[in-house]
Design an enzyme around this catalytic site. Sequence first.
Site, PDB file in Angstrom:
ATOM      1  N   ALA D  22     -18.520  24.468 -24.345  1.00 45.14           N
ATOM      2  CA  ALA D  22     -17.594  24.445 -25.477  1.00 45.14           C
ATOM      3  C   ALA D  22     -16.503  25.498 -25.306  1.00 45.14           C
ATOM      4  O   ALA D  22     -15.327  25.239 -25.576  1.00 45.14           O
ATOM      5  CB  ALA D  22     -18.367  24.656 -26.773  1.00 45.14           C
ATOM      6  N   ARG D  72     -30.652  41.743 -16.582  1.00 42.38           N
ATOM      7  CA  ARG D  72     -30.548  43.045 -17.227  1.00 42.38           C
ATOM      8  C   ARG D  72     -29.590  43.915 -16.421  1.00 42.38           C
ATOM      9  O   ARG D  72     -29.449  43.747 -15.216  1.00 42.38           O
ATOM     10  CB  ARG D  72     -31.925  43.723 -17.262  1.00 42.38           C
ATOM     11  CG  ARG D  72     -32.635  43.455 -18.592  1.00 42.38           C
ATOM     12  CD  ARG D  72     -33.898  44.277 -18.689  1.00 42.38           C
ATOM     13  NE  ARG D  72     -35.046  43.435 -18.364  1.00 42.38           N
ATOM     14  CZ  ARG D  72     -36.258  43.893 -18.055  1.00 42.38           C
ATOM     15  NH1 ARG D  72     -36.468  45.202 -17.986  1.00 42.38           N
ATOM     16  NH2 ARG D  72     -37.251  43.074 -17.802  1.00 42.38           N
ATOM     17  N   GLY D 102     -28.305  37.730 -27.338  1.00 40.29           N
ATOM     18  CA  GLY D 102     -28.990  38.261 -28.502  1.00 40.29           C
ATOM     19  C   GLY D 102     -28.362  39.563 -28.983  1.00 40.29           C
ATOM     20  O   GLY D 102     -27.265  39.930 -28.551  1.00 40.29           O
ATOM     21  N   THR D 125     -30.607  32.871 -28.688  1.00 41.97           N
ATOM     22  CA  THR D 125     -31.943  33.388 -28.405  1.00 41.97           C
ATOM     23  C   THR D 125     -32.931  32.457 -29.091  1.00 41.97           C
ATOM     24  O   THR D 125     -32.647  31.928 -30.161  1.00 41.97           O
ATOM     25  CB  THR D 125     -32.151  34.818 -28.921  1.00 41.97           C
ATOM     26  OG1 THR D 125     -33.561  35.111 -28.903  1.00 41.97           O
ATOM     27  CG2 THR D 125     -31.664  34.992 -30.348  1.00 41.97           C
ATOM     28  N   ASP D 127     -35.629  33.311 -30.447  1.00 40.30           N
ATOM     29  CA  ASP D 127     -36.442  34.009 -31.456  1.00 40.30           C
ATOM     30  C   ASP D 127     -35.885  33.922 -32.870  1.00 40.30           C
ATOM     31  O   ASP D 127     -36.578  34.239 -33.826  1.00 40.30           O
ATOM     32  CB  ASP D 127     -36.592  35.481 -31.070  1.00 40.30           C
ATOM     33  CG  ASP D 127     -37.444  35.659 -29.827  1.00 40.30           C
ATOM     34  OD1 ASP D 127     -38.374  34.858 -29.642  1.00 40.30           O
ATOM     35  OD2 ASP D 127     -37.172  36.581 -29.042  1.00 40.30           O
ATOM     36  N   ASP D 129     -33.942  35.867 -34.310  1.00 39.12           N
ATOM     37  CA  ASP D 129     -34.112  37.181 -34.923  1.00 39.12           C
ATOM     38  C   ASP D 129     -32.810  37.974 -35.068  1.00 39.12           C
ATOM     39  O   ASP D 129     -32.828  39.195 -35.161  1.00 39.12           O
ATOM     40  CB  ASP D 129     -35.131  38.002 -34.127  1.00 39.12           C
ATOM     41  CG  ASP D 129     -34.680  38.219 -32.685  1.00 39.12           C
ATOM     42  OD1 ASP D 129     -33.652  37.633 -32.282  1.00 39.12           O
ATOM     43  OD2 ASP D 129     -35.347  38.965 -31.960  1.00 39.12           O
ATOM     44  N   MET D 169     -44.007  32.875 -29.053  1.00 44.17           N
ATOM     45  CA  MET D 169     -43.091  34.012 -28.905  1.00 44.17           C
ATOM     46  C   MET D 169     -42.645  34.547 -30.265  1.00 44.17           C
ATOM     47  O   MET D 169     -42.736  33.862 -31.285  1.00 44.17           O
ATOM     48  CB  MET D 169     -41.915  33.600 -28.048  1.00 44.17           C
ATOM     49  CG  MET D 169     -42.307  33.573 -26.564  1.00 44.17           C
ATOM     50  SD  MET D 169     -40.869  33.505 -25.466  1.00 44.17           S
ATOM     51  CE  MET D 169     -41.666  33.812 -23.870  1.00 44.17           C
ATOM     52  N   HIS D 215     -60.715  20.070 -37.128  1.00 45.84           N
ATOM     53  CA  HIS D 215     -60.288  21.182 -36.272  1.00 45.84           C
ATOM     54  C   HIS D 215     -59.467  22.168 -37.084  1.00 45.84           C
ATOM     55  O   HIS D 215     -59.016  21.849 -38.183  1.00 45.84           O
ATOM     56  CB  HIS D 215     -59.457  20.668 -35.100  1.00 45.84           C
ATOM     57  CG  HIS D 215     -58.186  20.011 -35.553  1.00 45.84           C
ATOM     58  ND1 HIS D 215     -58.050  18.648 -35.609  1.00 45.84           N
ATOM     59  CD2 HIS D 215     -57.017  20.515 -36.019  1.00 45.84           C
ATOM     60  CE1 HIS D 215     -56.837  18.347 -36.062  1.00 45.84           C
ATOM     61  NE2 HIS D 215     -56.199  19.455 -36.337  1.00 45.84           N
TER      62      HIS D 215
END
Lengths: 319, 319, 319, 319
Positions: D22, D72, D102, D125, D127, D129, D169, D215
Amino acid sequence: MERIAVLTSGGDSPGMNAAIRAVVRKGHHHGLDVIGVQRGYTGLIQGDFITMELGSVGDIIHRGGTILRSARCEEFRTPEGREKAVSNLQQHGIGGIVVIGGDGSFRGAQHLTALGYPTIGVPGTIDNDIPGTDFTIGFDTAVNTVIQNIDRIRDTASSHERTYIVEVMGRDAGDIALWAGLADGAESILVPEAPYELDDIVERLARGDRRDKKHSIIVVAEGAGNAFEIGKKIKEKTGEETRVTVLGHIQRGGSPSAFDRVLASQMGANAVDLLLAGEHDKMVAIRNNEITAINFDTAFSMKHQPDMSMYDLASILAI
Amino acid sequence: MERIAVLTSGGDSPGMNAAIRAVVRKGHHHGLDVIGVQRGYTGLIQGDFITMELGSVGDIIHRGGTILRSARCEEFRTPEGREKAVSNLQQHGIGGIVVIGGDGSFRGAQHLTALGYPTIGVPGTIDNDIPGTDFTIGFDTAVNTVIQNIDRIRDTASSHERTYIVEVMGRDAGDIALWAGLADGAESILVPEAPYELDDIVERLARGDRRDKKHSIIVVAEGAGNAFEIGKKIKEKTGEETRVTVLGHIQRGGSPSAFDRVLASQMGANAVDLLLAGEHDKMVAIRNNEITAINFDTAFSMKHQPDMSMYDLASILAI
Amino acid sequence: MERIAVLTSGGDSPGMNAAIRAVVRKGHHHGLDVIGVQRGYTGLIQGDFITMELGSVGDIIHRGGTILRSARCEEFRTPEGREKAVSNLQQHGIGGIVVIGGDGSFRGAQHLTALGYPTIGVPGTIDNDIPGTDFTIGFDTAVNTVIQNIDRIRDTASSHERTYIVEVMGRDAGDIALWAGLADGAESILVPEAPYELDDIVERLARGDRRDKKHSIIVVAEGAGNAFEIGKKIKEKTGEETRVTVLGHIQRGGSPSAFDRVLASQMGANAVDLLLAGEHDKMVAIRNNEITAINFDTAFSMKHQPDMSMYDLASILAI
Amino acid sequence: MERIAVLTSGGDSPGMNAAIRAVVRKGHHHGLDVIGVQRGYTGLIQGDFITMELGSVGDIIHRGGTILRSARCEEFRTPEGREKAVSNLQQHGIGGIVVIGGDGSFRGAQHLTALGYPTIGVPGTIDNDIPGTDFTIGFDTAVNTVIQNIDRIRDTASSHERTYIVEVMGRDAGDIALWAGLADGAESILVPEAPYELDDIVERLARGDRRDKKHSIIVVAEGAGNAFEIGKKIKEKTGEETRVTVLGHIQRGGSPSAFDRVLASQMGANAVDLLLAGEHDKMVAIRNNEITAINFDTAFSMKHQPDMSMYDLASILAI
């Protein structure tokens, strides 16, 4: 032999990339240069060749389609076209070629052999309609694509208690319909290899109704009749509406199944072994769970026949 | 209120089972009996009721379709039919009903309200065409089913460098086409909400050709035109063959996506809260990422409109 | 014989439901009553029997797990337990039993035979570790589950240019690791059947680095070593971090693949044929692509061996 | 502005490629050159830049991971490193940069802004978060990957009537656990945001037993405790074995869902608009179902909080 080529031709099928990768990597393992020919016989005539290094086939084993692409080629049907192709191969010092495709592609390969050029075929087509091999590359993936989609249709069929007619690929061969129909518990399976009476289908539907089945699914190979017309006839006979879905081109694509990736890897590698052993005019095959080879002529003299015991079994189990 | 009922009506959609489960479990949580009505309004008229214990909705959150089934019901269009329905509900001491379905189903619900009977609607349809809510239960799953299948078609389109036309559901609303087209990088998206010129489509195909695109995909909502006819017209204009696939009923089924399972759980639970709060004649909705409720009449006075900024964005990004 | 029974035992595997369905429907086809025994040998001892009508196995062919459930049973290891089991079978007039499970389950079946009771085994386990058959029900599905998940890991491995170690099931047999490793182009495959040197693995990683591979994947069968420890050792040798994923129980479930549904249907039906033919103490098998049967003792005298040519091929192709 | 750059940083997430596409296509639409920076901030310091033509982002919208890769970068934590980065950007005439990643990546972006360099963040990300946006790119796909695999575990859990603990996660955020747990009907969901008592979990298991549930599934965010230890404690309290699966890195990969492809497309395009409007130091966000932007500082001053009403709802519905 110091250099070999590989091409894909005809309809693409999932696993062709895994076969290309196997030819390239196995070739390099034996110290060969490997040339990729683009767009099948078209690229052969046009000299559209690329050098396939080890890395050129990285990260493709899980992708559908063919990175070498495929195309129909009218020119290859002429003697001039074929001579151009062989001349290109010889000019580039290519000692043999692996053709991945269906039986149309192999008849092309035979023309190269007739001009003195060593070719090995690797059977790749979703239809499983090549005589001489139990399975072709892409068939297992196509059947799994079909059943995943019939599973979806089953949800809605159950909710509405309706009859669904699903048309699958297979102009000449009912293999996809047969496997998918048995695997999905289809009430009726229509294949080109077996005549059918509409009355039987209707009778099976009625029987399902009587024992309060929530839905019925009829799987039709495209070569066995038009799904819409079958639906119309059922309507005429029973007054009941059916729903029709033609799965179409989604059956050709998708990430190949484990079976197809393994089969393609074995067949591609085996094709290189055959070329190195001086073989030609042969197709790699899997027969009785073993990788083997068969002369093109022997294969073509046979007739592909799906395992019709599956047809009877499906009929018993979907009662 | 001591007893409530739940039914599903209209075309089924993935997540309806999660909504049923939420109604049943939330009802029990508040000490209510919950009654399941089979086959939509048909079951209401016939008194086809089953008691829904906690365990009756076990292991269904991940299944497509609806365990309560759905059906069209002509009789409910008559005053007599509706009175029978209300009479059945009252005889069984059912104080309110949750109707899971599309806007046709909600108009049915309104007839119950007109007879003094409290109803709450939960929007379930793959088409996302219900005004007053940003999303309906089943839409997200349907779009994901579509893109997974277009991904498959893309493989074979790339291999053969062809144009594929994919027809998706959406008689009145282009939402599925819009989302799937943007999500899959379709070269052209045809929706009922936007007029289109064939020349633009052809121009976009030509532009793709010029910059050596390997394939083109045109996504067509069924309400925007017949895929086969569009293919024929492209052929007339360009001389180029296209391939057409009509995805059909596979879009209705399948295990619901996370989004649909969560949305259905929230909406089903909210419907029970609304009944307990004495509300009626309302539809649960999600607006601006929040679960809320809207009067049926207010909703019906609005017009569903897909986010047309996505249309423009798709056009820019698929250049 | 007028009545037969069927049970599932040991670890469940995808396709067991298709096998149960085949036993029930084929049984009915031949006019037999079919009894389902719940929770394996536990249900046999407790007399936990249910009558399996045609409809009882509707809509299960595509579901993972086993509707008859499975459990470990200590009591069946005692003579008293087994006698109770046979006594229950005889009291219910059950003339033979089909046991779907792994080799542990078949040893249980042999104890029934020793007490004069006809049993037929159907090999169902994801591990493919039963001697005498080329494939077991559930193996193909498990391998496909593994490769779909390794395909996911590959995305992130490529993005971060890292080495990932994936531990798959297979305490005694490397089949899943071998198939998945070949199908996913894993750089190294560690199986219990082949010794390995850490130095070789490290050397393969280094070679990949030199030719600028974007990622490396090492597939480890659980019987060939602990993935975390292998990661630690690679870190010690190379200084490079690896990432470890243990796929675990997700390998046991899921909707069965087409291959497993067809195999299960064929094997289940064949088991009924064998009972009707007066056979006992045999396992249904697929050998060289043909459904056949083999005495339990003959099978147990053999040693399951995966096709180690795949091991060598994987090593050549993942260079 | 005539030239912009784009990079991906931190853990990869499905949809990053759609966002890159994009940025590139929207940039070209406005007549900009677009530069891709490889391996995040590492490539920025090393000047590892590639020109992104229209075709460079073809056929990636449906692929997981990031074609620009990620890494990293310790050097970027030093003032020297950052100055080198800005100097590289300026030397190449790049007027602004889009950072997809992130919150760690955005703090890096802020350092560029502090040096006078315009940056826009796009939240990617799994997560979910990142404060200031309702959803991050990749979250929806990750949740769907989780539920598809829990669906598989459910098969085997039902067959063996056991308790399964699934670790997902989420070190600091329980979003994946919460959504997947609600979507899969998990009996208990453990997230970092809510304290829990082991006794409650045990009580819920016991309640499930009493009402004969087949279960139980417990979903644990990695930040809420170690799945194996929770299993051990349950064993101590109840004497019952549990089974543990840690889903791990499979959650990061896979073809992005429709929602993530659309969100990434919208966010990437919006980032270009923001740069062209002279904005900087902002993150694109989706709030209340609308694409918007928020200052990095404002976002960082907020605390991400999952929708805890889902927690309560899940507890009610999984009774």
